[in-house]
Design an enzyme around this catalytic site. Structure first.
Site, PDB file in Angstrom:
ATOM      1  N   HIS A   1       0.838  -1.208   0.000  1.00 53.66           N
ATOM      2  CA  HIS A   1       0.000   0.000   0.000  1.00 53.66           C
ATOM      3  C   HIS A   1       0.869   1.253   0.000  1.00 53.66           C
ATOM      4  O   HIS A   1       1.720   1.422   0.880  1.00 53.66           O
ATOM      5  CB  HIS A   1      -0.914  -0.002   1.227  1.00 53.66           C
ATOM      6  CG  HIS A   1      -1.882   1.123   1.248  1.00 53.66           C
ATOM      7  ND1 HIS A   1      -1.857   2.122   2.197  1.00 53.66           N
ATOM      8  CD2 HIS A   1      -2.914   1.431   0.416  1.00 53.66           C
ATOM      9  CE1 HIS A   1      -2.826   2.983   1.958  1.00 53.66           C
ATOM     10  NE2 HIS A   1      -3.485   2.589   0.890  1.00 53.66           N
TER      11      HIS A   1
ATOM     12  N   HIS B   1      -8.117   7.793  -4.084  1.00 54.82           N
ATOM     13  CA  HIS B   1      -8.295   6.355  -4.264  1.00 54.82           C
ATOM     14  C   HIS B   1      -9.363   6.026  -5.304  1.00 54.82           C
ATOM     15  O   HIS B   1      -9.305   4.981  -5.952  1.00 54.82           O
ATOM     16  CB  HIS B   1      -8.685   5.702  -2.935  1.00 54.82           C
ATOM     17  CG  HIS B   1      -7.576   5.650  -1.935  1.00 54.82           C
ATOM     18  ND1 HIS B   1      -7.245   6.717  -1.146  1.00 54.82           N
ATOM     19  CD2 HIS B   1      -6.714   4.660  -1.596  1.00 54.82           C
ATOM     20  CE1 HIS B   1      -6.230   6.391  -0.352  1.00 54.82           C
ATOM     21  NE2 HIS B   1      -5.893   5.153  -0.614  1.00 54.82           N
TER      22      HIS B   1
ATOM     23  N   ARG C   1     -15.342  14.925  21.819  1.00 59.53           N
ATOM     24  CA  ARG C   1     -15.492  14.877  23.279  1.00 59.53           C
ATOM     25  C   ARG C   1     -16.912  15.314  23.616  1.00 59.53           C
ATOM     26  O   ARG C   1     -17.246  16.498  23.565  1.00 59.53           O
ATOM     27  CB  ARG C   1     -14.464  15.804  23.956  1.00 59.53           C
ATOM     28  CG  ARG C   1     -14.610  15.890  25.489  1.00 59.53           C
ATOM     29  CD  ARG C   1     -14.350  14.543  26.133  1.00 59.53           C
ATOM     30  NE  ARG C   1     -14.349  14.582  27.581  1.00 59.53           N
ATOM     31  CZ  ARG C   1     -15.280  14.002  28.355  1.00 59.53           C
ATOM     32  NH1 ARG C   1     -16.322  13.392  27.799  1.00 59.53           N
ATOM     33  NH2 ARG C   1     -15.185  14.041  29.667  1.00 59.53           N
TER      34      ARG C   1
ATOM     35  N   CYS D   1      -8.322  18.551  24.403  1.00 62.27           N
ATOM     36  CA  CYS D   1      -8.996  18.161  25.642  1.00 62.27           C
ATOM     37  C   CYS D   1      -7.995  18.213  26.792  1.00 62.27           C
ATOM     38  O   CYS D   1      -6.823  17.884  26.623  1.00 62.27           O
ATOM     39  CB  CYS D   1      -9.558  16.749  25.491  1.00 62.27           C
ATOM     40  SG  CYS D   1     -10.378  16.126  26.975  1.00 62.27           S
TER      41      CYS D   1
ATOM     42  N   TYR E   1     -12.051  19.396  35.568  1.00 66.16           N
ATOM     43  CA  TYR E   1     -11.098  20.175  34.774  1.00 66.16           C
ATOM     44  C   TYR E   1     -10.303  21.152  35.638  1.00 66.16           C
ATOM     45  O   TYR E   1     -10.211  22.342  35.353  1.00 66.16           O
ATOM     46  CB  TYR E   1     -11.811  20.892  33.626  1.00 66.16           C
ATOM     47  CG  TYR E   1     -12.440  19.925  32.656  1.00 66.16           C
ATOM     48  CD1 TYR E   1     -11.650  19.033  31.934  1.00 66.16           C
ATOM     49  CD2 TYR E   1     -13.816  19.889  32.464  1.00 66.16           C
ATOM     50  CE1 TYR E   1     -12.227  18.123  31.049  1.00 66.16           C
ATOM     51  CE2 TYR E   1     -14.393  18.987  31.580  1.00 66.16           C
ATOM     52  CZ  TYR E   1     -13.595  18.110  30.888  1.00 66.16           C
ATOM     53  OH  TYR E   1     -14.165  17.203  30.018  1.00 66.16           O
TER      54      TYR E   1
END
Length: 488
Positions: free
Chosen positions: A61, A86, A160, A207, A343
Protein backbone atom coordinates in the site's frame (compact mmCIF):
# COMPACT_ATOMS: atom_id res chain seq x y z
CA UNK A 1 -1.79 9.51 -23.14
CA UNK A 2 -3.17 9.78 -19.59
CA UNK A 3 -6.73 9.61 -20.95
CA UNK A 4 -5.93 6.50 -22.98
CA UNK A 5 -4.36 4.83 -20.00
CA UNK A 6 -7.38 5.72 -17.89
CA UNK A 7 -9.71 4.28 -20.56
CA UNK A 8 -7.58 1.16 -20.74
CA UNK A 9 -7.82 0.72 -16.99
CA UNK A 10 -11.60 1.10 -17.12
CA UNK A 11 -11.90 -1.50 -19.91
CA UNK A 12 -9.57 -3.91 -18.12
CA UNK A 13 -11.55 -3.49 -14.92
CA UNK A 14 -14.80 -4.07 -16.85
CA UNK A 15 -13.38 -7.23 -18.47
CA UNK A 16 -12.28 -8.52 -15.09
CA UNK A 17 -15.73 -7.87 -13.65
CA UNK A 18 -17.39 -9.63 -16.57
CA UNK A 19 -15.16 -12.70 -16.18
CA UNK A 20 -15.80 -12.73 -12.45
CA UNK A 21 -19.53 -12.51 -13.08
CA UNK A 22 -19.42 -15.73 -15.10
CA UNK A 23 -18.90 -17.58 -11.84
CA UNK A 24 -21.28 -17.50 -8.93
CA UNK A 25 -19.59 -15.34 -6.32
CA UNK A 26 -19.12 -16.50 -2.76
CA UNK A 27 -21.56 -14.73 -0.44
CA UNK A 28 -20.40 -13.45 2.95
CA UNK A 29 -22.03 -11.66 5.86
CA UNK A 30 -20.62 -8.48 7.38
CA UNK A 31 -19.87 -10.48 10.52
CA UNK A 32 -17.72 -12.88 8.49
CA UNK A 33 -15.87 -9.93 6.96
CA UNK A 34 -15.26 -8.42 10.43
CA UNK A 35 -13.63 -11.68 11.53
CA UNK A 36 -10.89 -11.13 8.91
CA UNK A 37 -9.05 -8.17 10.39
CA UNK A 38 -5.51 -9.37 11.06
CA UNK A 39 -2.68 -11.11 9.18
CA UNK A 40 -3.49 -14.29 11.13
CA UNK A 41 -7.12 -14.36 9.97
CA UNK A 42 -6.32 -12.59 6.68
CA UNK A 43 -7.35 -9.02 5.97
CA UNK A 44 -10.64 -8.40 4.22
CA UNK A 45 -12.34 -5.15 3.26
CA UNK A 46 -15.52 -4.24 1.41
CA UNK A 47 -16.37 -1.69 -1.26
CA UNK A 48 -20.06 -1.46 -2.07
CA UNK A 49 -21.37 -5.02 -2.11
CA UNK A 50 -17.99 -6.57 -2.96
CA UNK A 51 -15.57 -8.32 -0.59
CA UNK A 52 -11.79 -8.25 -1.08
CA UNK A 53 -8.94 -10.14 0.57
CA UNK A 54 -6.14 -7.56 0.56
CA UNK A 55 -3.71 -9.46 2.79
CA UNK A 56 -1.04 -9.61 0.09
CA UNK A 57 -1.48 -5.93 -0.79
CA UNK A 58 -1.11 -4.49 2.72
CA UNK A 59 2.69 -4.22 2.56
CA UNK A 60 2.43 -2.75 -0.96
CA UNK A 61 0.00 0.00 0.00
CA UNK A 62 1.58 3.32 -1.09
CA UNK A 63 0.33 5.08 2.04
CA UNK A 64 1.92 2.47 4.30
CA UNK A 65 0.46 -0.71 5.83
CA UNK A 66 -0.96 1.03 8.91
CA UNK A 67 -3.29 3.23 6.84
CA UNK A 68 -4.89 0.26 5.04
CA UNK A 69 -5.14 -1.70 8.28
CA UNK A 70 -7.48 0.97 9.63
CA UNK A 71 -10.15 -0.43 7.30
CA UNK A 72 -9.44 -4.10 8.08
CA UNK A 73 -12.66 -6.07 8.48
CA UNK A 74 -14.83 -3.18 7.33
CA UNK A 75 -15.76 -0.84 4.49
CA UNK A 76 -13.34 1.24 2.43
CA UNK A 77 -15.84 4.01 1.66
CA UNK A 78 -15.27 6.13 4.79
CA UNK A 79 -11.53 6.22 4.09
CA UNK A 80 -11.92 6.88 0.37
CA UNK A 81 -14.16 9.80 1.34
CA UNK A 82 -11.19 11.25 3.24
CA UNK A 83 -8.69 10.50 0.48
CA UNK A 84 -10.55 10.88 -2.82
CA UNK A 85 -7.38 10.03 -4.80
CA UNK A 86 -8.30 6.36 -4.26
CA UNK A 87 -11.51 6.57 -6.26
CA UNK A 88 -9.84 6.17 -9.66
CA UNK A 89 -10.06 3.43 -12.33
CA UNK A 90 -6.51 2.17 -11.86
CA UNK A 91 -7.02 1.81 -8.10
CA UNK A 92 -10.27 -0.08 -8.65
CA UNK A 93 -8.45 -2.31 -11.15
CA UNK A 94 -5.81 -3.19 -8.55
CA UNK A 95 -8.50 -3.85 -5.98
CA UNK A 96 -10.47 -6.09 -8.36
CA UNK A 97 -7.59 -8.59 -8.37
CA UNK A 98 -8.28 -9.32 -4.71
CA UNK A 99 -12.04 -9.90 -4.90
CA UNK A 100 -13.18 -13.02 -3.01
CA UNK A 101 -16.94 -12.59 -3.01
CA UNK A 102 -19.89 -10.36 -2.29
CA UNK A 103 -21.92 -9.28 0.68
CA UNK A 104 -25.18 -11.06 1.29
CA UNK A 105 -28.02 -8.77 0.16
CA UNK A 106 -30.03 -9.94 3.17
CA UNK A 107 -27.27 -8.91 5.56
CA UNK A 108 -28.37 -5.61 7.04
CA UNK A 109 -27.03 -4.56 10.39
CA UNK A 110 -30.01 -4.78 12.78
CA UNK A 111 -30.37 -1.90 15.16
CA UNK A 112 -29.85 -2.95 18.75
CA UNK A 113 -30.55 0.50 20.12
CA UNK A 114 -33.97 1.07 21.65
CA UNK A 115 -35.76 4.25 20.67
CA UNK A 116 -36.04 5.19 24.34
CA UNK A 117 -32.25 5.28 24.55
CA UNK A 118 -31.14 8.94 24.83
CA UNK A 119 -28.20 8.09 22.56
CA UNK A 120 -30.35 6.46 19.86
CA UNK A 121 -30.26 9.60 17.70
CA UNK A 122 -26.50 10.13 17.89
CA UNK A 123 -24.86 10.70 14.48
CA UNK A 124 -22.93 8.09 12.49
CA UNK A 125 -19.17 8.28 13.14
CA UNK A 126 -16.11 7.51 11.04
CA UNK A 127 -14.76 3.98 11.64
CA UNK A 128 -11.15 5.20 11.88
CA UNK A 129 -11.88 6.89 15.20
CA UNK A 130 -10.53 5.06 18.23
CA UNK A 131 -13.48 4.94 20.62
CA UNK A 132 -12.88 5.62 24.32
CA UNK A 133 -16.57 5.53 25.26
CA UNK A 134 -19.75 4.97 23.28
CA UNK A 135 -22.27 6.68 25.57
CA UNK A 136 -21.50 9.50 25.66
CA UNK A 137 -19.39 9.19 22.52
CA UNK A 138 -15.72 10.05 22.91
CA UNK A 139 -13.12 9.13 20.33
CA UNK A 140 -9.79 10.18 18.85
CA UNK A 141 -8.17 9.77 15.43
CA UNK A 142 -5.34 7.24 15.14
CA UNK A 143 -1.93 8.94 15.32
CA UNK A 144 -0.98 8.07 11.75
CA UNK A 145 -3.99 10.06 10.47
CA UNK A 146 -3.81 12.86 13.04
CA UNK A 147 -0.82 14.59 11.47
CA UNK A 148 -1.50 13.55 7.87
CA UNK A 149 -2.90 17.04 7.30
CA UNK A 150 -2.38 20.41 8.97
CA UNK A 151 -6.17 20.83 9.04
CA UNK A 152 -7.93 17.83 10.56
CA UNK A 153 -10.75 16.54 8.31
CA UNK A 154 -14.13 16.91 10.01
CA UNK A 155 -14.93 13.15 10.10
CA UNK A 156 -11.82 12.32 12.14
CA UNK A 157 -11.65 15.44 14.35
CA UNK A 158 -11.50 14.17 17.94
CA UNK A 159 -14.91 14.01 19.61
CA UNK A 160 -15.49 14.88 23.28
CA UNK A 161 -19.13 14.63 24.33
CA UNK A 162 -20.39 14.68 27.89
CA UNK A 163 -24.07 14.00 27.11
CA UNK A 164 -26.25 12.77 24.22
CA UNK A 165 -25.94 14.77 20.99
CA UNK A 166 -29.00 16.99 20.47
CA UNK A 167 -30.64 16.99 17.03
CA UNK A 168 -31.44 20.67 16.49
CA UNK A 169 -33.50 22.25 13.73
CA UNK A 170 -31.55 25.17 12.22
CA UNK A 171 -34.81 26.87 11.26
CA UNK A 172 -36.10 27.08 14.83
CA UNK A 173 -32.71 27.39 16.58
CA UNK A 174 -32.36 30.43 18.83
CA UNK A 175 -29.40 31.70 20.84
CA UNK A 176 -30.37 33.65 23.96
CA UNK A 177 -27.92 36.36 24.98
CA UNK A 178 -28.83 37.89 28.33
CA UNK A 179 -28.35 41.65 28.40
CA UNK A 180 -26.94 43.70 31.30
CA UNK A 181 -29.24 45.41 33.82
CA UNK A 182 -31.07 48.06 31.88
CA UNK A 183 -29.93 46.55 28.60
CA UNK A 184 -31.77 44.39 26.10
CA UNK A 185 -31.48 40.62 25.83
CA UNK A 186 -31.08 39.12 22.37
CA UNK A 187 -32.81 36.13 20.85
CA UNK A 188 -30.75 35.32 17.77
CA UNK A 189 -31.61 33.00 14.90
CA UNK A 190 -28.91 31.63 12.63
CA UNK A 191 -29.81 34.32 10.09
CA UNK A 192 -29.35 36.95 12.81
CA UNK A 193 -25.86 35.60 13.56
CA UNK A 194 -25.00 35.73 9.86
CA UNK A 195 -25.62 39.49 9.94
CA UNK A 196 -22.64 40.05 12.23
CA UNK A 197 -19.24 40.42 10.51
CA UNK A 198 -17.96 36.94 9.65
CA UNK A 199 -14.62 36.15 11.27
CA UNK A 200 -12.44 33.20 10.25
CA UNK A 201 -9.56 31.67 12.18
CA UNK A 202 -7.57 28.43 12.42
CA UNK A 203 -7.67 27.04 15.96
CA UNK A 204 -6.41 23.87 17.63
CA UNK A 205 -8.69 22.31 20.25
CA UNK A 206 -7.19 20.06 22.91
CA UNK A 207 -9.00 18.16 25.64
CA UNK A 208 -7.61 18.63 29.16
CA UNK A 209 -7.30 14.83 29.33
CA UNK A 210 -5.14 14.43 26.22
CA UNK A 211 -2.44 11.79 26.94
CA UNK A 212 -4.17 10.76 30.19
CA UNK A 213 -3.26 7.12 29.51
CA UNK A 214 0.36 7.95 30.38
CA UNK A 215 -0.69 9.13 33.84
CA UNK A 216 -2.67 5.91 34.35
CA UNK A 217 0.58 3.96 34.04
CA UNK A 218 1.90 5.81 37.09
CA UNK A 219 -1.23 5.49 39.22
CA UNK A 220 -4.92 5.03 38.49
CA UNK A 221 -6.88 8.15 37.57
CA UNK A 222 -10.57 8.75 36.87
CA UNK A 223 -11.27 9.68 33.28
CA UNK A 224 -11.27 8.52 29.67
CA UNK A 225 -8.13 6.75 28.50
CA UNK A 226 -7.06 9.30 25.90
CA UNK A 227 -3.81 8.63 24.07
CA UNK A 228 -2.22 11.37 21.93
CA UNK A 229 -5.28 12.08 19.77
CA UNK A 230 -7.52 14.27 21.96
CA UNK A 231 -6.36 17.24 19.91
CA UNK A 232 -7.27 18.45 16.40
CA UNK A 233 -7.16 21.58 14.27
CA UNK A 234 -9.86 23.20 12.12
CA UNK A 235 -10.61 26.42 10.28
CA UNK A 236 -13.59 27.99 12.05
CA UNK A 237 -15.91 30.78 10.98
CA UNK A 238 -18.63 32.69 12.80
CA UNK A 239 -19.51 35.87 14.64
CA UNK A 240 -17.06 37.29 17.17
CA UNK A 241 -18.39 36.96 20.69
CA UNK A 242 -17.31 40.52 21.50
CA UNK A 243 -19.54 41.86 18.70
CA UNK A 244 -22.56 39.93 19.95
CA UNK A 245 -22.00 40.95 23.58
CA UNK A 246 -21.60 44.60 22.55
CA UNK A 247 -24.87 44.39 20.61
CA UNK A 248 -26.57 43.25 23.83
CA UNK A 249 -25.09 46.25 25.68
CA UNK A 250 -22.26 44.55 27.54
CA UNK A 251 -18.93 46.27 28.15
CA UNK A 252 -15.85 45.72 30.28
CA UNK A 253 -16.28 46.63 33.92
CA UNK A 254 -13.86 47.31 36.75
CA UNK A 255 -14.87 44.22 38.71
CA UNK A 256 -14.22 40.60 37.82
CA UNK A 257 -16.88 39.06 35.59
CA UNK A 258 -17.35 35.89 33.57
CA UNK A 259 -19.18 34.96 30.39
CA UNK A 260 -21.18 31.81 31.06
CA UNK A 261 -22.18 29.44 28.27
CA UNK A 262 -24.95 26.86 28.43
CA UNK A 263 -25.36 24.09 25.87
CA UNK A 264 -28.53 22.53 24.53
CA UNK A 265 -27.30 19.05 25.43
CA UNK A 266 -28.68 17.79 28.72
CA UNK A 267 -28.91 14.75 30.96
CA UNK A 268 -32.20 13.01 31.95
CA UNK A 269 -32.69 15.54 34.76
CA UNK A 270 -32.52 18.43 32.29
CA UNK A 271 -29.09 19.59 33.48
CA UNK A 272 -27.20 21.11 30.55
CA UNK A 273 -23.47 21.22 29.91
CA UNK A 274 -21.98 24.58 30.86
CA UNK A 275 -18.69 26.44 31.18
CA UNK A 276 -17.34 29.99 31.35
CA UNK A 277 -14.41 32.23 30.45
CA UNK A 278 -13.35 35.61 31.89
CA UNK A 279 -15.24 38.59 30.46
CA UNK A 280 -11.93 40.31 29.67
CA UNK A 281 -11.05 37.55 27.19
CA UNK A 282 -14.55 37.45 25.72
CA UNK A 283 -14.63 41.21 25.07
CA UNK A 284 -11.11 41.43 23.62
CA UNK A 285 -11.24 41.52 19.79
CA UNK A 286 -7.63 40.28 19.73
CA UNK A 287 -8.68 37.12 21.61
CA UNK A 288 -10.88 36.23 18.61
CA UNK A 289 -13.47 34.23 20.58
CA UNK A 290 -16.08 32.97 18.12
CA UNK A 291 -19.67 31.90 18.06
CA UNK A 292 -18.79 29.49 15.27
CA UNK A 293 -21.24 28.10 12.73
CA UNK A 294 -18.73 26.73 10.20
CA UNK A 295 -15.95 24.16 10.50
CA UNK A 296 -13.54 23.73 7.59
CA UNK A 297 -15.91 25.56 5.25
CA UNK A 298 -18.97 23.50 6.14
CA UNK A 299 -21.79 23.82 8.68
CA UNK A 300 -20.68 22.36 12.00
CA UNK A 301 -21.13 18.57 12.13
CA UNK A 302 -23.57 17.47 14.82
CA UNK A 303 -20.80 15.96 16.95
CA UNK A 304 -19.03 19.32 16.92
CA UNK A 305 -21.86 21.59 17.97
CA UNK A 306 -24.31 22.15 15.10
CA UNK A 307 -25.60 24.73 14.58
CA UNK A 308 -23.48 27.01 16.85
CA UNK A 309 -20.62 26.46 19.28
CA UNK A 310 -18.11 28.57 21.15
CA UNK A 311 -14.49 28.54 19.97
CA UNK A 312 -12.06 30.07 22.49
CA UNK A 313 -8.58 30.16 20.90
CA UNK A 314 -5.73 29.09 23.18
CA UNK A 315 -8.07 27.72 25.86
CA UNK A 316 -8.86 24.15 26.97
CA UNK A 317 -11.52 22.35 24.93
CA UNK A 318 -13.92 22.12 27.89
CA UNK A 319 -14.74 25.83 27.51
CA UNK A 320 -15.63 25.53 23.79
CA UNK A 321 -19.30 24.81 24.57
CA UNK A 322 -21.18 23.05 21.78
CA UNK A 323 -24.84 23.35 20.74
CA UNK A 324 -24.83 26.77 22.36
CA UNK A 325 -28.19 27.86 23.76
CA UNK A 326 -27.51 30.67 26.22
CA UNK A 327 -24.84 33.29 26.94
CA UNK A 328 -24.84 35.46 30.05
CA UNK A 329 -22.41 37.69 31.94
CA UNK A 330 -22.15 36.85 35.63
CA UNK A 331 -20.10 38.07 38.62
CA UNK A 332 -18.81 34.51 39.16
CA UNK A 333 -17.77 31.69 36.88
CA UNK A 334 -20.31 29.10 35.74
CA UNK A 335 -21.83 26.94 38.44
CA UNK A 336 -21.74 23.98 36.05
CA UNK A 337 -20.23 20.77 37.38
CA UNK A 338 -17.70 20.87 34.54
CA UNK A 339 -16.48 24.30 35.62
CA UNK A 340 -16.52 23.92 39.42
CA UNK A 341 -15.97 20.19 40.03
CA UNK A 342 -13.91 19.05 37.07
CA UNK A 343 -11.10 20.17 34.77
CA UNK A 344 -8.82 21.33 37.57
CA UNK A 345 -5.27 20.30 38.39
CA UNK A 346 -3.95 19.20 41.80
CA UNK A 347 -0.75 18.10 43.51
CA UNK A 348 0.28 14.45 43.11
CA UNK A 349 -0.29 14.08 46.85
CA UNK A 350 -4.02 14.89 46.59
CA UNK A 351 -6.39 11.93 46.39
CA UNK A 352 -10.17 11.61 46.27
CA UNK A 353 -10.44 11.48 50.07
CA UNK A 354 -9.01 14.96 50.58
CA UNK A 355 -9.55 16.78 47.28
CA UNK A 356 -11.07 20.26 47.58
CA UNK A 357 -12.18 21.47 44.15
CA UNK A 358 -12.77 24.98 45.46
CA UNK A 359 -9.06 25.30 46.25
CA UNK A 360 -7.91 25.13 42.61
CA UNK A 361 -8.61 27.43 39.66
CA UNK A 362 -10.46 26.11 36.63
CA UNK A 363 -8.21 25.24 33.70
CA UNK A 364 -8.26 27.89 30.99
CA UNK A 365 -4.99 28.12 29.01
CA UNK A 366 -3.15 24.83 28.59
CA UNK A 367 0.63 24.26 28.97
CA UNK A 368 3.05 23.59 26.12
CA UNK A 369 2.52 20.18 24.52
CA UNK A 370 3.97 17.89 21.87
CA UNK A 371 3.70 14.25 20.86
CA UNK A 372 5.11 11.75 18.37
CA UNK A 373 2.60 10.34 15.89
CA UNK A 374 5.01 8.32 13.70
CA UNK A 375 6.50 5.83 14.31
CA UNK A 376 4.14 4.24 16.81
CA UNK A 377 5.26 2.71 20.08
CA UNK A 378 6.43 -0.87 19.53
CA UNK A 379 6.78 -0.47 15.77
CA UNK A 380 9.71 -1.90 13.84
CA UNK A 381 11.71 0.52 11.66
CA UNK A 382 14.40 -0.08 9.07
CA UNK A 383 18.04 0.65 9.76
CA UNK A 384 19.62 3.52 7.87
CA UNK A 385 17.26 6.45 8.37
CA UNK A 386 14.12 6.99 10.42
CA UNK A 387 11.42 9.62 9.84
CA UNK A 388 9.76 10.93 13.00
CA UNK A 389 6.60 13.06 12.88
CA UNK A 390 4.40 14.76 15.44
CA UNK A 391 2.58 17.88 16.60
CA UNK A 392 3.33 20.70 19.04
CA UNK A 393 1.06 23.35 20.54
CA UNK A 394 0.93 25.76 23.46
CA UNK A 395 -1.99 27.51 25.10
CA UNK A 396 -2.74 31.21 25.37
CA UNK A 397 -1.54 32.03 21.85
CA UNK A 398 2.08 31.24 22.69
CA UNK A 399 3.95 30.14 19.58
CA UNK A 400 5.98 26.94 19.42
CA UNK A 401 9.53 28.01 18.61
CA UNK A 402 11.32 24.66 18.73
CA UNK A 403 10.81 20.92 18.99
CA UNK A 404 13.71 18.80 20.21
CA UNK A 405 13.87 15.09 19.37
CA UNK A 406 16.10 12.43 20.90
CA UNK A 407 16.74 8.91 19.65
CA UNK A 408 18.44 7.77 22.86
CA UNK A 409 15.94 8.59 25.60
CA UNK A 410 17.07 12.18 26.07
CA UNK A 411 20.86 11.86 26.20
CA UNK A 412 21.38 13.73 22.92
CA UNK A 413 19.01 15.94 20.94
CA UNK A 414 18.27 17.09 17.39
CA UNK A 415 16.01 19.96 16.31
CA UNK A 416 12.98 19.01 14.22
CA UNK A 417 11.71 20.93 11.20
CA UNK A 418 8.47 22.84 11.86
CA UNK A 419 5.67 22.70 9.28
CA UNK A 420 2.28 24.39 8.99
CA UNK A 421 1.07 27.97 9.01
CA UNK A 422 3.37 30.68 10.29
CA UNK A 423 2.34 31.69 13.79
CA UNK A 424 1.42 35.23 14.77
CA UNK A 425 2.92 36.77 17.93
CA UNK A 426 0.59 36.25 20.92
CA UNK A 427 -2.04 34.80 18.57
CA UNK A 428 -0.56 31.39 17.74
CA UNK A 429 -3.87 29.60 18.09
CA UNK A 430 -2.98 26.53 16.02
CA UNK A 431 -0.45 23.74 16.32
CA UNK A 432 2.80 23.23 14.43
CA UNK A 433 3.37 19.90 12.78
CA UNK A 434 6.99 18.78 12.82
CA UNK A 435 9.23 16.08 11.45
CA UNK A 436 12.81 14.88 11.70
CA UNK A 437 14.71 12.60 9.35
CA UNK A 438 17.65 11.19 11.22
CA UNK A 439 20.21 8.43 10.67
CA UNK A 440 19.78 5.39 12.86
CA UNK A 441 23.02 4.91 14.85
CA UNK A 442 24.95 1.92 13.52
CA UNK A 443 24.39 -1.30 15.40
CA UNK A 444 21.33 -0.08 17.28
CA UNK A 445 18.60 -2.71 17.70
CA UNK A 446 16.13 -0.36 19.38
CA UNK A 447 15.47 3.36 19.73
CA UNK A 448 13.96 5.27 22.62
CA UNK A 449 12.53 8.28 20.80
CA UNK A 450 11.57 11.35 22.83
CA UNK A 451 10.18 14.77 21.89
CA UNK A 452 9.76 18.03 23.79
CA UNK A 453 8.49 21.42 22.63
CA UNK A 454 9.48 24.94 23.65
CA UNK A 455 7.15 27.94 23.29
CA UNK A 456 7.98 31.63 22.87
CA UNK A 457 7.88 32.19 26.64
CA UNK A 458 10.51 29.42 26.86
CA UNK A 459 8.14 27.13 28.67
CA UNK A 460 9.24 23.53 28.10
CA UNK A 461 7.62 20.19 28.82
CA UNK A 462 8.57 18.37 32.04
CA UNK A 463 10.70 15.30 31.50
CA UNK A 464 8.63 12.74 33.43
CA UNK A 465 4.98 12.10 34.27
CA UNK A 466 5.14 11.28 38.00
CA UNK A 467 5.72 14.85 39.29
CA UNK A 468 2.69 16.17 37.35
CA UNK A 469 0.37 13.22 38.08
CA UNK A 470 -3.05 14.29 39.37
CA UNK A 471 -6.20 12.43 40.32
CA UNK A 472 -8.13 13.53 37.20
CA UNK A 473 -5.28 12.85 34.81
CA UNK A 474 -5.41 16.29 33.22
CA UNK A 475 -2.58 18.51 31.93
CA UNK A 476 -0.49 15.51 30.88
CA UNK A 477 2.39 17.08 28.94
CA UNK A 478 5.58 15.29 29.92
CA UNK A 479 8.13 14.43 27.23
CA UNK A 480 6.44 12.02 24.84
CA UNK A 481 8.24 8.74 24.36
CA UNK A 482 8.00 5.82 21.93
CA UNK A 483 10.15 2.69 21.88
CA UNK A 484 10.81 1.11 18.48
CA UNK A 485 12.77 -1.87 17.22
CA UNK A 486 15.31 -1.69 14.42
CA UNK A 487 15.74 -4.32 11.73
CA UNK A 488 19.04 -4.62 9.81
Amino acid sequence: MGTLLGLGAVLAYHDHRCRAAEKSPHIYTREEVRSHSSPETRIWVTLGCEVFDVTEFVDLHPGGPSKLMLAAGGPLEPFWALYAVHDQPHVREILAQYKVGELSPEDTAPSTVKTSDPYADDPVRHPALKVNSQRPFNAEPPPELLTENYITPNPIFFTRNHLPVPNLDPETYRLHVVGPPGGQSLCLSLDDLYQFPKHEITVTLQCAGNRRSEMTRIKEVKGLEWNTGAISTAHWAGARLCDVLAKAGHQLCGTEAHVCFEGLDSDPTGTAYGASIPLARAMDPEAEVLLAYEMNGQPLPRDHGFPVRVVVPGVVGARHVKWLGKVSVEPEESYSHWQRRDYKGFSPSVDWDIVDFDSAPSIQELPVQSAITEPKDGETVQSGEVTIKGYAWSGGGRAVVRVDVSLDGGLTWQVAELDGEEQRPRKAWAWRLWQLQAPVPAGKKELNIVCKAVDDSYNVQPDTVAPIWNLRGVLSNAWHRVHVHVTP
